[in-house]
Motif scaffolding. Sequence first.
Motif, mmCIF file in Angstrom:
data_model
loop_
_atom_site.group_PDB
_atom_site.id
_atom_site.type_symbol
_atom_site.label_atom_id
_atom_site.label_comp_id
_atom_site.label_asym_id
_atom_site.label_seq_id
_atom_site.Cartn_x
_atom_site.Cartn_y
_atom_site.Cartn_z
ATOM 1 N N GLN A 1 7.598 10.038 -1.611
ATOM 2 C CA GLN A 1 6.921 9.169 -0.652
ATOM 3 C C GLN A 1 7.899 8.562 0.347
ATOM 4 O O GLN A 1 9.105 8.663 0.183
ATOM 5 N N CYS B 1 3.068 3.381 -12.123
ATOM 6 C CA CYS B 1 2.347 3.341 -10.854
ATOM 7 C C CYS B 1 1.918 1.919 -10.516
ATOM 8 O O CYS B 1 0.921 1.702 -9.837
ATOM 9 N N ASP B 2 2.673 0.954 -11.012
ATOM 10 C CA ASP B 2 2.393 -0.458 -10.767
ATOM 11 C C ASP B 2 3.400 -1.101 -9.826
ATOM 12 O O ASP B 2 3.341 -2.302 -9.606
ATOM 13 N N ALA C 1 0.827 -1.199 0.000
ATOM 14 C CA ALA C 1 0.000 0.000 0.000
ATOM 15 C C ALA C 1 0.865 1.253 0.000
ATOM 16 O O ALA C 1 0.446 2.309 -0.465
ATOM 17 N N LYS D 1 3.389 3.721 -4.327
ATOM 18 C CA LYS D 1 2.500 4.406 -5.262
ATOM 19 C C LYS D 1 3.129 4.344 -6.646
ATOM 20 O O LYS D 1 2.989 3.385 -7.343
ATOM 21 N N CYS D 2 3.847 5.369 -6.996
ATOM 22 C CA CYS D 2 4.452 5.435 -8.327
ATOM 23 C C CYS D 2 5.973 5.460 -8.209
ATOM 24 O O CYS D 2 6.525 6.086 -7.302
#
Length: 163
Positions: A133, A97-98, A65, A68-69
Amino acid sequence: MRYIICFLLMLPLFAAAQDCALKKGQDAITSKPTLTTGFIDLQGNTLSIDISSKEIDFFFVLNGAAVKCLDEETELTVVYEGGKLKQQFKNYGSMNCDGIFHLIFKNSAYTNSQLQRMTAKKIVSIQFTSGTQKPFIISLLPDQQVSLQNTIACVIKESKTVL
């Protein structure tokens, strides 16, 4: 009796040879042989090491989670046992973003020193860092550390066969 003892003494040699089981394939464009480890589970994330005549590609798929990207600025930090020795690598894949990250080494007759270090010491954790992030850390269990170390050693040995 002599044959049985000889067989038992040679059994570890056969067992070690089976540890290095790479799947063979063929490049669709160049028709040259390729090798792959298939997907290896790393704490819910996966790693596949693909070998071609030009490169050795560590293909990570992150399932978290927190992921993200990932872009070209994303870095991978490998932390070795003891915690003092670390290596940093950049993402060779495109922005996605996978949770897909590519770490690529050139395949040549001589093994890259950074790749060689991965077989000399156990990898304790792998950290993915992007500027936007929080870091995503994969902490490896002791059996995963040994398994990954052996797999990378196998990849190095077999990568010379597809040159």
